[in-house]
Write an enzyme that holds these catalytic residues in place. Structure first.
Site, PDB file in Angstrom:
ATOM      1  N   GLN A 262       0.824  -1.206   0.000  1.00 12.74           N
ATOM      2  CA  GLN A 262       0.000   0.000   0.000  1.00 12.74           C
ATOM      3  C   GLN A 262       0.855   1.251   0.000  1.00 12.74           C
ATOM      4  O   GLN A 262       0.550   2.218  -0.708  1.00 12.74           O
ATOM      5  CB  GLN A 262      -0.930  -0.003   1.215  1.00 12.74           C
ATOM      6  CG  GLN A 262      -2.082  -0.985   1.107  1.00 12.74           C
ATOM      7  CD  GLN A 262      -3.098  -0.804   2.217  1.00 12.74           C
ATOM      8  OE1 GLN A 262      -2.752  -0.419   3.331  1.00 12.74           O
ATOM      9  NE2 GLN A 262      -4.355  -1.091   1.939  1.00 12.74           N
ATOM     10  N   ASP A 285       4.496   1.836  12.936  1.00 10.39           N
ATOM     11  CA  ASP A 285       3.482   1.406  13.881  1.00 10.39           C
ATOM     12  C   ASP A 285       2.953   2.632  14.621  1.00 10.39           C
ATOM     13  O   ASP A 285       3.734   3.518  14.995  1.00 10.39           O
ATOM     14  CB  ASP A 285       4.095   0.402  14.860  1.00 10.39           C
ATOM     15  CG  ASP A 285       3.072  -0.261  15.755  1.00 10.39           C
ATOM     16  OD1 ASP A 285       2.515   0.430  16.638  1.00 10.39           O
ATOM     17  OD2 ASP A 285       2.831  -1.466  15.584  1.00 10.39           O
ATOM     18  N   GLU A 303     -11.215   2.665   9.540  1.00 13.65           N
ATOM     19  CA  GLU A 303     -11.287   1.208   9.687  1.00 13.65           C
ATOM     20  C   GLU A 303      -9.911   0.579   9.934  1.00 13.65           C
ATOM     21  O   GLU A 303      -9.542  -0.416   9.325  1.00 13.65           O
ATOM     22  CB  GLU A 303     -11.994   0.592   8.486  1.00 13.65           C
ATOM     23  CG  GLU A 303     -13.448   1.012   8.407  1.00 13.65           C
ATOM     24  CD  GLU A 303     -14.210   0.434   7.241  1.00 13.65           C
ATOM     25  OE1 GLU A 303     -13.815  -0.626   6.716  1.00 13.65           O
ATOM     26  OE2 GLU A 303     -15.216   1.048   6.832  1.00 13.65           O
TER      27      GLU A 303
END
Length: 449
Positions: A262, A285, A303
């Site tokens: 991505q 992260d 999401e």
């Protein structure tokens, strides 16, 4: 910590591992007999039709059709592995349904009551626990994300619209106020269900899907107060559409992801849109954000909380709280489940965590409100529920995915992968269509100290 970009030598397109063989023996025989009785009792209360082959025995009160091609295997798998076995029996072809999502929607609406209550109390003794290597720790999270999102950008492009948005769209419908939500929720709106719309060619999307994805993003940016000069943090880059739209408003954007695939395509799309100078994409992260010392006027996340894991919801929101500048706003789009079901299923290993999202777990709106109130200065001040819109989004994705079968196989995936993903998309659609699952845009502001 900032993670290293460690691209695999080739995209993992070899398909899914086959479900394990059901072991024979007395334990399987007994558990299969119990599963048969429970399944027959549940079906007798549902508006579905189940046909057991080869006898032709028919069960249920009438409705969407399920055919049990190999009943003995079906009951053995369900008896040994519960809902994981139910899904795996579909993967092996032990059962099928012409309208998979329509069939699954009926039991999904009764999920909490299908198993008798006395047996539900035994759930913790018989339900498999989430494997330790799936827990969303800093050591595990990138592998969990990679399992799903690094499959192949080309695969996702086959069934997503041109915005490459892999989350619920918001179709052009009205909002209905429903009063106060849980805890401190202020405005609680519910989006009116959209009308199903299709193109004549199922391999193509109706243009309103891309418009609906854009509407979803623009509303989140509005809720977060993103305008010219806003410093935006996005947790979970996707393929860059939200970052592009925020930059188009004049914002500067720091967007983080754990997906190598991505990240690379997002950077390409951002550059092609002319916003490489406004958007910084980083493999990171979310827990590493606090150490950077940076602060932001707006934090947006679509999401992504579903991958955090219930042990880390406090850390997730505390991190957002720490990096949010005074006067800042937060907008999160989150898939949720009922609070009682969330409590009952914590730490459970499911078909979804085994085959689709390792480490994934859905919060409730109530627990999000509780966590933010007890561990942060953030306060939930607005909610727009749009679960019916996710059902329609998933219906369109599934329709297009099935129509692109040859293209999926050309990427190196196999027929088992097709069944896995069709079941995943239909299973998810059923969850939202039945109301068992919901998705909401949640707005947070900071309580004055």
């Amino acid at each position: 910590m900032t993670l290293e970009r460690n691209r695999p030598d080739e995209v993992r397109t070899q398909g899914m591992p086959a479900p394990e063989q059901v072991p024979s023996g007395p334990r399987t025989a007994v558990s299969a007999a119990v599963a048969r009785r429970l399944f027959h009792a549940a079906v007798a209360r549902l508006d579905i039709t189940v046909v057991e082959e080869p006898t032709g025995r028919t069960l249920g009160r009438g409705g969407p059709l399920m055919r049990l091609h190999r009943p003995d295997e079906f009951y053995a798998r369900v008896g040994r592995d519960g809902l994981i076995g139910f899904g795996e029996a579909y993967l092996t072809g032990a059962w099928d349904a012409d309208d998979l999502a329509g069939f699954l929607t009926v039991p999904a609406a009764r999920m909490a009551t299908l198993v008798p209550e006395p047996l539900q109390r035994l759930r913790a003794l018989v339900t498999p626990r989430l494997p330790s290597h799936h827990r969303s720790t800093e050591d595990n999270s990138q592998a969990n994300i990679s399992h799903h999102y690094d499959l192949s950008n080309d695969l996702f492009a086959l069934f997503l619209d041109e915005t490459l948005s892999y989350s619920s769209a918001l179709f052009d419908t009205s909002f209905t106020p429903t009063g106060k939500g849980p805890g401190s929720v202020g405005d609680h709106l519910v989006a009116t269900p959209p009308e199903p719309t299709d193109t004549a060619d199922p391999a193509r999307h109706h243009p309103d899907l891309a418009e609906a994805q854009g509407r979803k993003i623009e509303r989140l940016l509005d809720e977060a107060g993103v305008t010219d000069g806003t410093r935006v943090l996005e947790i979970g880059t996707g393929w860059g559409e939200l970052a592009i739209r925020a930059a188009r408003r004049g914002a500067s954007v720091h967007t983080i992801t754990l997906s190598v695939e991505q990240l690379e395509l997002a950077e390409d799309r951002i550059a092609a849109a002319g916003f490489a100078d406004r958007v910084h994409v980083e493999l990171m992260d979310y827990r590493a954000l606090a150490a950077t010392g940076a602060t932001y006027d707006a934090v947006v996340s679509v999401e992504m909380i579903e991958a955090v894991g219930h042990e880390f919801w406090g850390t997730y929101f505390a991190t957002i709280d720490r990096v949010l500048a005074p006067g800042g706003r937060v907008a999160v789009q989150a898939i949720t489940m009922p609070h009682d079901r969330m409590l009952a299923t914590r730490d459970t290993h499911t078909w979804i965590t085994k085959y689709i999202f390792p480490g994934g777990f859905l919060p409730s709106v109530e627990v999000i409100d509780q966590v933010t109130r007890s561990e942060t200065t953030l306060r939930l001040t607005g909610q727009l529920a749009l679960g019916s819109h996710y059902a329609e989004t998933l219906r369109r994705w599934d329709r297009r995915f099935l129509a692109q079968r040859d293209a999926v196989l050309d990427l190196g995936f196999d027929d088992l992968f097709m069944r896995v993903w069709h079941f995943y998309l239909a299973y998810s659609q059923a969850g939202f269509a039945s109301g068992y699952l919901d998705v909401s845009q949640l707005t947070f502001t900071r309580e004055d100290r």
